[in-house]
Design a protein around this motif. Sequence first.
Motif, PDB file in Angstrom:
ATOM      1  N   ASP A   1      18.638  43.297  18.377  1.00 29.02           N
ATOM      2  CA  ASP A   1      18.477  43.812  19.745  1.00 29.02           C
ATOM      3  C   ASP A   1      19.313  45.067  19.996  1.00 29.02           C
ATOM      4  O   ASP A   1      19.161  45.713  21.035  1.00 29.02           O
ATOM      5  N   ALA A   2      20.163  45.429  19.036  1.00 29.85           N
ATOM      6  CA  ALA A   2      21.141  46.497  19.287  1.00 29.85           C
ATOM      7  C   ALA A   2      20.476  47.805  19.735  1.00 29.85           C
ATOM      8  O   ALA A   2      20.930  48.428  20.708  1.00 29.85           O
ATOM      9  N   ASP A   3      19.408  48.210  19.054  1.00 30.39           N
ATOM     10  CA  ASP A   3      18.772  49.483  19.412  1.00 30.39           C
ATOM     11  C   ASP A   3      18.201  49.419  20.828  1.00 30.39           C
ATOM     12  O   ASP A   3      18.388  50.339  21.629  1.00 30.39           O
ATOM     13  N   ALA A   4      17.512  48.304  21.113  1.00 29.51           N
ATOM     14  CA  ALA A   4      16.896  48.161  22.436  1.00 29.51           C
ATOM     15  C   ALA A   4      17.972  48.105  23.527  1.00 29.51           C
ATOM     16  O   ALA A   4      17.830  48.713  24.593  1.00 29.51           O
ATOM     17  N   TYR A   5      19.079  47.396  23.239  1.00 27.18           N
ATOM     18  CA  TYR A   5      20.176  47.267  24.215  1.00 27.18           C
ATOM     19  C   TYR A   5      20.745  48.648  24.548  1.00 27.18           C
ATOM     20  O   TYR A   5      20.920  48.998  25.719  1.00 27.18           O
ATOM     21  N   GLN A   6      21.006  49.426  23.502  1.00 29.53           N
ATOM     22  CA  GLN A   6      21.602  50.746  23.738  1.00 29.53           C
ATOM     23  C   GLN A   6      20.608  51.683  24.416  1.00 29.53           C
ATOM     24  O   GLN A   6      20.987  52.501  25.254  1.00 29.53           O
ATOM     25  N   LYS A   7      19.329  51.543  24.049  1.00 30.46           N
ATOM     26  CA  LYS A   7      18.312  52.400  24.670  1.00 30.46           C
ATOM     27  C   LYS A   7      18.222  52.100  26.169  1.00 30.46           C
ATOM     28  O   LYS A   7      18.142  52.994  27.006  1.00 30.46           O
ATOM     29  N   GLU A   8      18.270  50.804  26.481  1.00 29.19           N
ATOM     30  CA  GLU A   8      18.109  50.407  27.877  1.00 29.19           C
ATOM     31  C   GLU A   8      19.376  50.653  28.712  1.00 29.19           C
ATOM     32  O   GLU A   8      19.307  51.091  29.858  1.00 29.19           O
ATOM     33  N   HIS A   9      20.544  50.373  28.123  1.00 30.96           N
ATOM     34  CA  HIS A   9      21.774  50.385  28.926  1.00 30.96           C
ATOM     35  C   HIS A   9      22.750  51.503  28.570  1.00 30.96           C
ATOM     36  O   HIS A   9      23.753  51.682  29.257  1.00 30.96           O
ATOM     37  N   GLY A  10      22.457  52.233  27.456  1.00 32.04           N
ATOM     38  CA  GLY A  10      23.410  53.231  26.958  1.00 32.04           C
ATOM     39  C   GLY A  10      23.815  54.281  27.998  1.00 32.04           C
ATOM     40  O   GLY A  10      24.993  54.616  28.117  1.00 32.04           O
ATOM     41  N   ASP A  11      22.841  54.790  28.764  1.00 31.49           N
ATOM     42  CA  ASP A  11      23.160  55.835  29.740  1.00 31.49           C
ATOM     43  C   ASP A  11      24.103  55.291  30.814  1.00 31.49           C
ATOM     44  O   ASP A  11      25.057  55.958  31.219  1.00 31.49           O
ATOM     45  N   PHE A  12      23.819  54.072  31.274  1.00 30.90           N
ATOM     46  CA  PHE A  12      24.640  53.458  32.319  1.00 30.90           C
ATOM     47  C   PHE A  12      26.051  53.177  31.795  1.00 30.90           C
ATOM     48  O   PHE A  12      27.051  53.403  32.486  1.00 30.90           O
ATOM     49  N   LEU A  13      26.125  52.730  30.529  1.00 31.13           N
ATOM     50  CA  LEU A  13      27.433  52.381  29.955  1.00 31.13           C
ATOM     51  C   LEU A  13      28.246  53.610  29.601  1.00 31.13           C
ATOM     52  O   LEU A  13      29.479  53.589  29.623  1.00 31.13           O
ATOM     53  N   GLY A  14      27.565  54.698  29.236  1.00 33.35           N
ATOM     54  CA  GLY A  14      28.266  55.918  28.807  1.00 33.35           C
ATOM     55  C   GLY A  14      28.782  55.773  27.389  1.00 33.35           C
ATOM     56  O   GLY A  14      28.640  54.722  26.754  1.00 33.35           O
ATOM     57  N   GLU A  15      29.385  56.863  26.890  1.00 28.15           N
ATOM     58  CA  GLU A  15      29.927  56.819  25.517  1.00 28.15           C
ATOM     59  C   GLU A  15      31.445  56.697  25.528  1.00 28.15           C
ATOM     60  O   GLU A  15      32.040  56.157  24.597  1.00 28.15           O
ATOM     61  N   VAL A  16      32.067  57.250  26.563  1.00 30.50           N
ATOM     62  CA  VAL A  16      33.518  57.154  26.706  1.00 30.50           C
ATOM     63  C   VAL A  16      33.760  56.688  28.150  1.00 30.50           C
ATOM     64  O   VAL A  16      34.100  57.471  29.036  1.00 30.50           O
ATOM     65  N   GLU A  17      33.500  55.433  28.388  1.00 31.64           N
ATOM     66  CA  GLU A  17      33.544  54.903  29.756  1.00 31.64           C
ATOM     67  C   GLU A  17      33.783  53.401  29.687  1.00 31.64           C
ATOM     68  O   GLU A  17      33.301  52.737  28.771  1.00 31.64           O
ATOM     69  N   PHE A  18      34.536  52.871  30.618  1.00 24.53           N
ATOM     70  CA  PHE A  18      34.787  51.429  30.656  1.00 24.53           C
ATOM     71  C   PHE A  18      34.142  50.878  31.920  1.00 24.53           C
ATOM     72  O   PHE A  18      34.709  50.950  32.997  1.00 24.53           O
ATOM     73  N   ARG A  19      32.931  50.333  31.762  1.00 22.42           N
ATOM     74  CA  ARG A  19      32.214  49.750  32.881  1.00 22.42           C
ATOM     75  C   ARG A  19      32.255  48.237  32.721  1.00 22.42           C
ATOM     76  O   ARG A  19      31.819  47.714  31.700  1.00 22.42           O
ATOM     77  N   TRP A  20      32.776  47.565  33.725  1.00 25.39           N
ATOM     78  CA  TRP A  20      32.987  46.124  33.600  1.00 25.39           C
ATOM     79  C   TRP A  20      31.708  45.302  33.733  1.00 25.39           C
ATOM     80  O   TRP A  20      31.643  44.182  33.232  1.00 25.39           O
ATOM     81  N   CYS A  21      30.698  45.850  34.412  1.00 26.15           N
ATOM     82  CA  CYS A  21      29.587  44.974  34.794  1.00 26.15           C
ATOM     83  C   CYS A  21      28.406  45.772  35.344  1.00 26.15           C
ATOM     84  O   CYS A  21      28.548  46.954  35.663  1.00 26.15           O
ATOM     85  N   PRO A  22      27.248  45.099  35.469  1.00 23.96           N
ATOM     86  CA  PRO A  22      26.081  45.796  36.018  1.00 23.96           C
ATOM     87  C   PRO A  22      26.292  46.281  37.453  1.00 23.96           C
ATOM     88  O   PRO A  22      25.562  47.155  37.920  1.00 23.96           O
ATOM     89  N   GLU A  23      27.268  45.725  38.152  1.00 26.49           N
ATOM     90  CA  GLU A  23      27.573  46.217  39.508  1.00 26.49           C
ATOM     91  C   GLU A  23      28.172  47.619  39.441  1.00 26.49           C
ATOM     92  O   GLU A  23      28.246  48.316  40.455  1.00 26.49           O
ATOM     93  N   GLY A  24      28.629  48.019  38.260  1.00 33.56           N
ATOM     94  CA  GLY A  24      29.067  49.407  38.058  1.00 33.56           C
ATOM     95  C   GLY A  24      30.566  49.621  38.092  1.00 33.56           C
ATOM     96  O   GLY A  24      31.032  50.727  37.804  1.00 33.56           O
ATOM     97  N   LEU A  25      31.345  48.596  38.443  1.00 36.19           N
ATOM     98  CA  LEU A  25      32.800  48.758  38.545  1.00 36.19           C
ATOM     99  C   LEU A  25      33.378  49.322  37.244  1.00 36.19           C
ATOM    100  O   LEU A  25      33.084  48.806  36.153  1.00 36.19           O
ATOM    101  N   THR A  26      34.200  50.369  37.349  1.00 37.87           N
ATOM    102  CA  THR A  26      34.842  50.936  36.151  1.00 37.87           C
ATOM    103  C   THR A  26      36.329  50.577  36.126  1.00 37.87           C
ATOM    104  O   THR A  26      36.942  50.335  37.170  1.00 37.87           O
ATOM    105  N   GLU A  27      36.895  50.594  34.928  1.00 36.95           N
ATOM    106  CA  GLU A  27      38.332  50.332  34.805  1.00 36.95           C
ATOM    107  C   GLU A  27      39.124  51.469  35.449  1.00 36.95           C
ATOM    108  O   GLU A  27      40.208  51.238  35.985  1.00 36.95           O
ATOM    109  N   ALA A  28      38.570  52.683  35.420  1.00 36.78           N
ATOM    110  CA  ALA A  28      39.278  53.811  36.032  1.00 36.78           C
ATOM    111  C   ALA A  28      39.549  53.537  37.509  1.00 36.78           C
ATOM    112  O   ALA A  28      40.617  53.870  38.029  1.00 36.78           O
ATOM    113  N   GLU A  29      38.597  52.920  38.206  1.00 34.82           N
ATOM    114  CA  GLU A  29      38.806  52.654  39.634  1.00 34.82           C
ATOM    115  C   GLU A  29      39.501  51.317  39.881  1.00 34.82           C
ATOM    116  O   GLU A  29      40.255  51.173  40.838  1.00 34.82           O
ATOM    117  N   ALA A  30      39.261  50.325  38.986  1.00 32.34           N
ATOM    118  CA  ALA A  30      39.777  48.980  39.271  1.00 32.34           C
ATOM    119  C   ALA A  30      41.191  48.754  38.728  1.00 32.34           C
ATOM    120  O   ALA A  30      41.972  48.009  39.319  1.00 32.34           O
TER     121      ALA A  30
END
Length: 268
Positions: free
Chosen positions: A27-56
Amino acid sequence: MIEGHVTRRAIGTTANRRASRSWWDSDADAYQKEHGDFLGEVEFRWCPEGLTEAEAGLLGPVAGRRVLEVGCGAAAAARWLASQGAAVVAMDLSAGMLRHARRSNSQTLAVPLVQADAMALPFPAHAFDIACTAFGAVPFVDDSEQVMREVYRVLRPGGRWVFAVTHPMRWIFRDDPGEDGLVAEYPYFDRRPYVEFDGDGTATYVEHHRTLGDRIRELVRSGFVLRDLVEPEWRDGHEGVWGQWSPLRGRIFPGTAIFIADKPGYKA
Ligand SMILES: C[S@@+](CC[C@H](N)C(=O)[O-])C[C@H]1O[C@@H](n2cnc3c(N)ncnc32)[C@H](O)[C@@H]1O
């Protein structure tokens, strides 16, 4: 998750690990294709709600700290931590997910990657100041308390462990982001895992439910002190859908639970 041959049934550790490894590899390719943009490449996103470690700031200060990312997937969070000055190691069970991590490493910021099972971390005691995961490993093993014990072992006294999982109350609803996902259907206290299986009856995807009390008990029995339980709220204007997470459901009830726990001992 795909609702096909689906059941709730007990599953042993070996069959569970085999299903997880092959699921996340394929599933790795499909997972990254679907969620990669939202997750970013250098980003810490905790959850689908979007909360980032930078803010939390759930991990506390990370600069100069030794940090383990458990179940890292493509390791975007580890890369963000490295960008903040942490000495990071990112680990995952799946070679397929780590392939994406390596690709992203070569294009952005390289972090050390380790392939291993979170139930048997290949690190010495007290090797890390902080351990974390956004939905990695914990929901996918039959014995999540063993993950708690392993993380406890590799943290130094005073170390911090933060993990995000699907909010336990989501398990009473159908895995559906729409109207059908608003009707309570399954017993909250049914801990049998959600299992997808193929025509031979072999498990292909396994995910485990624990109640809020179970999660707290596993942490406390492993020696941790629970500091906080964060339930990120759905934000106005966030229209993204991730599997069963949607604005419709997110505005009514929580989708993610983030546990913040400390190993007792000295604080740096
Ligand atoms: C939902 S993905 C989350 C990945 C990443 N943290 C993210 O936010 O995109 C779950 C990850 O847990 C990993 N995983 C599953 N079981 C594991 C285990 N027993 N040990 C380590 N990692 C595991 C999977 O390979 C997958 O990369």
